[in-house]
Motif scaffolding. Structure first.
Motif, mmCIF file in Angstrom:
data_model
loop_
_atom_site.group_PDB
_atom_site.id
_atom_site.type_symbol
_atom_site.label_atom_id
_atom_site.label_comp_id
_atom_site.label_asym_id
_atom_site.label_seq_id
_atom_site.Cartn_x
_atom_site.Cartn_y
_atom_site.Cartn_z
ATOM 1 N N ALA A 57 0.535 -0.977 0.097
ATOM 2 C CA ALA A 57 0.160 -0.421 0.354
ATOM 3 C C ALA A 57 1.190 1.322 0.351
ATOM 4 O O ALA A 57 0.578 2.072 -1.039
ATOM 5 N N GLY A 58 2.205 1.191 0.745
ATOM 6 C CA GLY A 58 3.152 2.440 1.009
ATOM 7 C C GLY A 58 3.240 2.583 -0.819
ATOM 8 O O GLY A 58 3.701 3.460 -0.739
ATOM 9 N N GLU A 59 3.723 1.819 -0.960
ATOM 10 C CA GLU A 59 4.715 1.721 -2.391
ATOM 11 C C GLU A 59 3.869 2.365 -3.433
ATOM 12 O O GLU A 59 4.400 3.176 -4.541
ATOM 13 N N ARG A 60 2.412 1.900 -3.511
ATOM 14 C CA ARG A 60 1.181 1.964 -4.618
ATOM 15 C C ARG A 60 1.140 3.920 -4.380
ATOM 16 O O ARG A 60 1.537 4.887 -5.442
ATOM 17 N N HIS A 61 0.847 4.176 -2.703
ATOM 18 C CA HIS A 61 0.552 5.592 -2.941
ATOM 19 C C HIS A 61 1.773 6.408 -3.197
ATOM 20 O O HIS A 61 1.372 7.954 -4.072
ATOM 21 N N ARG A 62 3.216 6.057 -2.885
ATOM 22 C CA ARG A 62 4.073 6.778 -3.517
ATOM 23 C C ARG A 62 3.918 6.680 -5.010
ATOM 24 O O ARG A 62 5.248 7.644 -5.445
ATOM 25 N N LEU A 63 3.912 5.970 -5.698
ATOM 26 C CA LEU A 63 4.278 5.869 -6.244
ATOM 27 C C LEU A 63 3.068 6.909 -7.717
ATOM 28 O O LEU A 63 3.812 7.232 -9.007
ATOM 29 N N LYS A 64 1.971 6.085 -7.418
ATOM 30 C CA LYS A 64 1.000 7.539 -7.753
ATOM 31 C C LYS A 64 0.948 8.504 -7.733
ATOM 32 O O LYS A 64 1.153 9.600 -8.434
ATOM 33 N N ARG A 65 2.183 8.928 -6.316
ATOM 34 C CA ARG A 65 2.468 10.501 -6.629
ATOM 35 C C ARG A 65 3.699 11.019 -7.038
ATOM 36 O O ARG A 65 3.730 11.834 -8.248
ATOM 37 N N MET A 66 4.649 9.955 -7.456
ATOM 38 C CA MET A 66 5.646 10.461 -8.045
ATOM 39 C C MET A 66 4.812 10.312 -9.634
ATOM 40 O O MET A 66 5.505 11.200 -10.786
ATOM 41 N N ALA A 67 3.676 9.852 -10.397
ATOM 42 C CA ALA A 67 3.541 9.397 -11.611
ATOM 43 C C ALA A 67 3.034 10.442 -11.953
ATOM 44 O O ALA A 67 2.483 10.946 -13.416
ATOM 45 N N TYR A 68 1.916 11.423 -11.119
ATOM 46 C CA TYR A 68 0.856 11.935 -11.535
ATOM 47 C C TYR A 68 1.090 13.629 -10.661
ATOM 48 O O TYR A 68 0.508 14.313 -10.855
ATOM 49 N N GLY A 69 2.119 13.533 -10.275
ATOM 50 C CA GLY A 69 2.424 14.817 -9.346
ATOM 51 C C GLY A 69 3.200 15.794 -10.660
ATOM 52 O O GLY A 69 3.635 15.316 -11.568
ATOM 53 N N HIS A 70 2.643 17.146 -10.009
ATOM 54 C CA HIS A 70 2.862 18.148 -10.873
ATOM 55 C C HIS A 70 4.310 18.372 -11.111
ATOM 56 O O HIS A 70 4.892 18.938 -11.064
ATOM 57 N N LYS A 71 5.230 18.270 -9.756
ATOM 58 C CA LYS A 71 6.972 18.757 -9.718
ATOM 59 C C LYS A 71 7.611 17.371 -9.678
ATOM 60 O O LYS A 71 8.405 17.806 -9.883
ATOM 61 N N THR A 72 6.811 16.484 -10.461
ATOM 62 C CA THR A 72 7.639 15.190 -10.292
ATOM 63 C C THR A 72 8.783 15.088 -11.698
ATOM 64 O O THR A 72 8.387 15.821 -12.532
ATOM 65 N N GLU A 73 10.247 15.092 -12.052
ATOM 66 C CA GLU A 73 10.738 15.177 -12.368
ATOM 67 C C GLU A 73 10.319 14.152 -14.123
ATOM 68 O O GLU A 73 9.869 12.733 -13.533
ATOM 69 N N TYR A 74 10.367 14.413 -15.453
ATOM 70 C CA TYR A 74 10.006 13.467 -16.161
ATOM 71 C C TYR A 74 9.828 11.971 -16.486
ATOM 72 O O TYR A 74 9.479 11.251 -16.014
ATOM 73 N N ARG A 75 11.180 11.914 -16.144
ATOM 74 C CA ARG A 75 12.267 11.093 -16.186
ATOM 75 C C ARG A 75 11.537 9.509 -14.966
ATOM 76 O O ARG A 75 11.735 8.764 -15.373
#
Length: 388
Positions: free
Chosen positions: A13-31
């Motif tokens: 659950a914790g990994e899924r939450h962090r991955l979703k924040r990385m995948a759809y966050g506006h300030k996440t690097e493109y890579r």
């Protein structure tokens, strides 16, 4: 040759939450966003080929990040450390360059008065600290410690032995106090000084008004139309300015300003009118105080400390005059200068508010303490330095 099956991905659950924040966050690097999306799609059971087709990635890229996550989880999505090219310079060389930049050029026998990046680079080669170094490398080293030897600040030592009591007396007057007693409603504080050499420069071509994406344009060539002195008295608490133009500064022009102010109400019938002035020749010393009191018994002359005219509030008004009236200097003659200054006085007095003076006696004590500490530190450094 058979193709290896895609590694299965199961997320906590914790990994899924962090991955979703990385995948759809506006300030996440493109890579990082792409890598997180690859893992999320893989966790849904999709094949590598489908993920590559939907995300517009190469199949090997999808296989790489899927495999890394399966082996090392979230930390594997970050880039691995790269060895890179070996360092060209040692930390000791960088420190030597910084130490050189913290010395005066004259101590090295070089003619420039201040270092800029190319000069230390040449000096490094001359001293055999390094075989070669570029100015950009020196600039980058200096930026690490915010060392800017091409800049300088000027200061002046306090030479007035009565600096503290004189400055406190001025600050107390701004706070409507004198000798520990509050000022009455019939007591006023005037800050006065002279602005010398206000020139009349007649431009050889008319000044062009600003336009779309264009600043006002002032011709560089001008004819000299003479200069005058602008004397001003500023009522600190009523925010009212009284000014006059004179051919030059001196005792007589200053007394003309005093007479102009003290001859009108409410100053003519006031109990006391305190005149704060600096130590200029027009109003310096005890003779000036006696001369002022002899002409107007209710006038009290108060001097700022030597080299401390920044305590005089009229200097703030002069800075306003410089910005809004004098610069850019474009006048046909001195009469136009005087008319413009008088018109600005009227405009200023119509809407002026007292300056929000925040420098208090406690700030003064802090300033003096810092100066004492700085002076003591300089003395310790000079006494500890070996003889050359």
């Amino acid at each position: 040759m058979p193709v290896a099956a895609a590694l299965p991905i199961s997320l906590r659950a914790g990994e899924r939450h962090r991955l979703k924040r990385m995948a759809y966050g506006h300030k996440t690097e493109y890579r990082m966003r792409q890598r997180a999306q690859v893992v999320l799609h893989a966790a849904r059971g999709r094949a590598n080929a489908r993920i590559a087709r939907e995300r517009g990635l190469h199949l090997d890229t999808v296989r790489t990040w899927r495999g890394r996550f399966a082996g090392q989880r979230l930390p594997a999505l970050c880039d691995r450390k790269r060895s890179g090219r070996p360092a060209s310079f040692t930390p000791l060389q960088s420190a030597q360059v910084k130490a050189l930049a913290c010395q005066l050029p004259a101590e090295s026998g070089t003619p420039p008065s201040r270092w800029s990046a190319p000069e230390p680079a040449r000096e490094v080669v001359a001293r055999a600290i390094a075989e070669t170094v570029s100015a950009s490398t020196v600039r980058r080293w200096l930026a690490q410690d915010a060392i800017k030897p091409w800049q300088y600040q000027s200061w002046i030592f306090i030479t007035d032995p009565a600096f503290r009591p004189r400055a406190q007396r001025v600050l107390d007057l701004y706070a409507r106090t004198f000798d520990g007693t509050g000022l009455g409603s019939d007591e006023y504080v005037i800050s006065a000084d002279e602005k010398t050499s206000v020139q009349a420069r007649c431009r050889c071509h008319p000044t062009l008004a600003p336009g779309h994406a264009r600043a006002m344009r002032v011709n560089h060539t001008y004819g000299r139309g003479g200069a005058l002195a602008y004397l001003a008295a500023y009522d600190v608490h009523r925010a009212r300015v009284f000014g006059r133009c004179e051919p030059r500064t001196g005792i007589v022009p200053f007394m003309n300003l005093v007479t102009q102010v003290m001859s009108i109400e409410p100053y003519a019938s006031a109990k006391r009118v305190f005149w704060i002035v600096d130590n200029g020749s027009s109003h310096r010393g005890k003779k000036a105080a006696a001369r002022l009191t002899a002409a107007f018994p209710n006038a009290v002359l108060v001097h700022t400390p030597v080299h401390a005219s920044w305590l005089n509030q009229v200097e703030i008004f002069f800075s306003v005059v410089q910005r809004k009236v004098v610069a850019p200097n474009d006048f046909t003659d001195l009469n136009e200068v005087a008319d413009r200054l008088r018109a600005f006085e009227d405009r200023y007095n119509a809407t002026a508010q007292p300056f929000q003076w925040r420098f208090t006696t406690s700030d003064l004590d802090g300033l003096l303490a810092r100066l004492d500490q700085h002076t003591a530190g300089r003395h310790e450094e000079s006494s500890a330095a070996p003889a050359r």
